[in-house]
Design a protein around this motif. Structure first.
Motif, PDB file in Angstrom:
ATOM      1  N   GLU A 220      -1.983  -8.140  -2.937  1.00 39.87           N
ATOM      2  CA  GLU A 220      -1.035  -9.037  -3.594  1.00 39.87           C
ATOM      3  C   GLU A 220       0.381  -8.522  -3.406  1.00 39.87           C
ATOM      4  O   GLU A 220       0.612  -7.314  -3.415  1.00 39.87           O
ATOM      5  N   PHE A 221       1.312  -9.464  -3.204  1.00 36.35           N
ATOM      6  CA  PHE A 221       2.714  -9.087  -3.058  1.00 36.35           C
ATOM      7  C   PHE A 221       3.591 -10.255  -3.457  1.00 36.35           C
ATOM      8  O   PHE A 221       3.111 -11.383  -3.626  1.00 36.35           O
ATOM      9  N   GLU A 222       4.874  -9.970  -3.638  1.00 31.10           N
ATOM     10  CA  GLU A 222       5.847 -10.989  -4.013  1.00 31.10           C
ATOM     11  C   GLU A 222       7.068 -10.892  -3.105  1.00 31.10           C
ATOM     12  O   GLU A 222       7.429  -9.802  -2.671  1.00 31.10           O
ATOM     13  N   VAL A 223       7.666 -12.053  -2.844  1.00 33.41           N
ATOM     14  CA  VAL A 223       8.906 -12.121  -2.076  1.00 33.41           C
ATOM     15  C   VAL A 223       9.898 -12.930  -2.902  1.00 33.41           C
ATOM     16  O   VAL A 223       9.547 -14.003  -3.400  1.00 33.41           O
ATOM     17  N   THR A 224      11.109 -12.424  -3.055  1.00 33.31           N
ATOM     18  CA  THR A 224      12.133 -13.153  -3.809  1.00 33.31           C
ATOM     19  C   THR A 224      13.026 -13.939  -2.853  1.00 33.31           C
ATOM     20  O   THR A 224      13.259 -13.532  -1.712  1.00 33.31           O
TER      21      THR A 224
END
Length: 159
Positions: free
Chosen positions: A7-11
Motif C-alpha cells: 500500500e502507498f499514497e501519492v499526493t
C-alpha cells in the motif's frame, strides 16, 4: 504462486474529481498528451466497463513496448477504480498479474491523495522484493506526476 500486497499514497495539487476523470474516464485522451515522452497511444478493447481491456502503447526506447490492463470497475461517487495489469510491462516470467485498487480523496490543502493497494501475483517460487516493488511504483509515479502537471497547465481539462 504467492501474493504480496503493498500500500502507498501519492499526493497531488489537483482536486480528486479532476484526477479521477483524467485517470479513469478520460485516460485514453489524457495519458498521451500528459506523458508523450512515455506513452504513444491508448487503445480500448471493449465498452470500457468491467472486463474491458486497455492497451497502453509506449514510445520506442522504453523497457516495455506495451501493457494491457483489465478493468475491474470504477465508482464515480467514491472516486475509486480497480484494474489488473495482465500482459506486457513489467510482468515478464515472474509475475502473473498485478492488481490495483485506487481511490482519490480530498486533502486539507485543496489537493488530493491517491490511496493505492497493489497485489503482486508471483509465478512459482519467485518472491518479489520491496526494492523491486518500490522501483515499479517509482515508474508509475513519473506518469502520475506528468498527469498532474498536465492538469495544472490545462485548467479546462477534465472538469
Amino acid at each position: 504462486m504467492g501474493v504480496v500486497t503493498y500500500e502507498f499514497e501519492v499526493t497531488f495539487l489537483v482536486a480528486p474529481t479532476r484526477l479521477f476523470k483524467a485517470f479513469v474516464l478520460e485516460g485514453a485522451k489524457v495519458y498521451p498528451k500528459a506523458a508523450p515522452h512515455a506513452i504513444k497511444s491508448v487503445e480500448l478493447e471493449g465498452d470500457g466497463k468491467v472486463g474491458s481491456i486497455v492497451k497502453i502503447n509506449f514510445v520506442e526506447g522504453l523497457p516495455f513496448q506495451y501493457m494491457k490492463h483489465m478493468i475491474g470497475g470504477h465508482d464515480e461517487s467514491n472516486l475509486s477504480y480497480s484494474y489488473s495489469l495482465i500482459e506486457g510491462g513489467p510482468l515478464g516470467d515472474k509475475l502473473e498479474k498485478i492488481s490495483y485498487e485506487n481511490q482519490f480523496v480530498a486533502d486539507a490543502s485543496g489537493g488530493s491523495v491517491c490511496k493505492s493497494s497493489i497485489k503482486f501475483y508471483t509465478i512459482g517460487d519467485y518472491v518479489i522484493t520491496e526494492d523491486e516493488i518500490k522501483a515499479l511504483i517509482q515508474r508509475s509515479e513519473v506518469v502520475y506526476k506528468a498527469i498532474e502537471a498536465y492538469l495544472l497547465a490545462n485548467t479546462d481539462a477534465c472538469n
